[in-house]
Write an enzyme that holds these catalytic residues in place. Sequence first.
Site, PDB file in Angstrom:
ATOM      1  N   ASN A 153      11.875  67.774  -4.924  1.00 12.55           N
ATOM      2  CA  ASN A 153      11.832  68.213  -3.536  1.00 12.55           C
ATOM      3  C   ASN A 153      10.409  68.602  -3.132  1.00 12.55           C
ATOM      4  O   ASN A 153       9.721  67.846  -2.448  1.00 12.55           O
ATOM      5  CB  ASN A 153      12.804  69.381  -3.326  1.00 12.55           C
ATOM      6  CG  ASN A 153      13.062  69.662  -1.861  1.00 12.55           C
ATOM      7  OD1 ASN A 153      12.268  69.299  -0.998  1.00 12.55           O
ATOM      8  ND2 ASN A 153      14.166  70.312  -1.581  1.00 12.55           N
ATOM      9  N   ASP A 154       9.947  69.739  -3.604  1.00 12.24           N
ATOM     10  CA  ASP A 154       8.627  70.214  -3.181  1.00 12.24           C
ATOM     11  C   ASP A 154       7.512  69.247  -3.561  1.00 12.24           C
ATOM     12  O   ASP A 154       6.529  69.117  -2.844  1.00 12.24           O
ATOM     13  CB  ASP A 154       8.335  71.583  -3.807  1.00 12.24           C
ATOM     14  CG  ASP A 154       9.266  72.658  -3.267  1.00 12.24           C
ATOM     15  OD1 ASP A 154       9.743  72.494  -2.134  1.00 12.24           O
ATOM     16  OD2 ASP A 154       9.509  73.637  -3.983  1.00 12.24           O
TER      17      ASP A 154
END
Lengths: 475, 104
Positions: free
Chosen positions: A398-399
Amino acid sequence: MRVQPEFIIDASYFAAAFLFIYGLKRMSSPVTARSGIVLAGFAMLVATLASFLYYFGVSEAAQPYLGTNVALAVIALALGTIWAWWSGKRVAMTAMPQMVALYNGMGGGAAAAIAAIELLRTDAAHETVPLVLAVLGALIGSISLSGSLIAWAKLDGRIDKTWRYPAQQVVNGALFVATLALGLYIVFVAHGHAPVGLVAAFFIGALLFGVLMTMPIGGADMPVVISLYNAFTGLAVGFEGYVLQNPALMIAGMVVGSAGTLLTLLMAKAMNRSVSNVIFSNFGASGAEAQGEIKGSLKPAEPSDAAIQMRYANKVIIAPGYGLAVAQAQHKLYEFVKLLVDAGVEVKFAIHPVAGRMPGHMNVLLAEAGVPYDMIFDLEDINEEFKEADVAVVIGANDTVNPAARTNKASPIYGMPILNVDHAKQVYVIKRGQGRGYSGVENELFYADNTNMVYGDAQQVMVAMIQAIKSLEGG
Amino acid sequence: MDLTTTLTGFVALYIFMLAAFTGYEIISRVPSILHTPLMSGSNFVHGIVVVGAMYALLNATSLVEQIIGFVGVLLGAGNAAGGYVVTERMLEMFKPSKAGEGGK
């Protein structure tokens, strides 16, 4: 002339120091890495066995205890080795970071134990320099022991809350200063003849500081912390090596101390943060700030559609994250990748430096699934290739793929290097649900025009994708 | 005990300095793909502390020293053996394409 036991000990330590450095050197390539650790392991074994020759040189005062001491040494060696061997053989690759933390803490504890014996030896004359190093090693080793234990408990899910309260840094700072003051007292006022109570208070202070320092640090930052404690233990071992006048400890400890420091800095850099920022700031606590409007919508897609598009693509790049390992989907993923490769698709894996729970962790998890290392590429090596890729697949990450890190200055992850998956013609994001990453930041990649979301457990999605390809081939 | 070497003052500083540079140089050349095995490998290397703990234990002259020494050797042995096992297990898995195909 008879060969003296001291000579055998010294020679074995020299060989150990050489083989440790040479072994670490061989670890710089996956081809020679395994032989490197085997050589270093052999050196460790020889050095440990040779150390029993201290038997012939113990002081007069220790003679009456010698038999018991040797028996204790044999028992301790056997217990420690058997437990560690057993636990190391059965630990899952996903749990590797906490296991490394645990073993590392034990090393710090051993260094602190050496220092404790030295500092409690009030009948001997102490010189200032060895005393300073003994105290420093005790301090660093103790912090490494208790801090690593907390890191282990957190990564292992035994402690699941980050413990924060107002003025935490002030309390920690005060404790550290008090512990350091005790250490200075032991060296410069008591000259190594401090009462047992004071020495004990010094060790308790150091251990407590390790706990308090690690408690507020979140799970995503643990890799940096483990690496830091690894360097700490190395330094502590090096310092105690000086106290014992043991060159093997001095060299091995210092090599690891500097190597660990470098590794810590590299990792902090990959997260675009300083080491002090990791340790002293409460990351993630500020993630709920306004991040501006995100345009677009989430567009769900079926696994089979995604699979078939990849089957007819020229180039596919896969960006896996820790979510892949949590779902234990790496084996199925590689099975799917092999089908793509057989169909003539060029497939590469793109690994972000902090993917997983320690640097390089994702590489280990992929290697476990049998993915050859020449299919795996680092961020710097592959980031330019995303624009040539027909499909980029994000699994459980995600990040590390959030374009906000490039564009949005208000974002807590702004400035962190990310994988440019959004440059691919089509992006598929395989994700369990609509949650956020560790940083708590919304990911605008998911809303982009060329992104489709494949919702579901990563393993089940991979099974569905494999079936889609197979039915295609079969029909 | 009578040591054949005395490593004090500048001699010790030279050793520390050279060892520090050695560690830095070796690690800066390791590709990031191997960073996890490397960390556990360096973790293994400082397991040599077990040797120091053995020296301390064999020279113990009281019950307290025996207990602390015992704990030290126990922890050091765990560090060394555990570090070795997990590092070896991880490195053993890293295979190039050809070997990977051949195994199947």
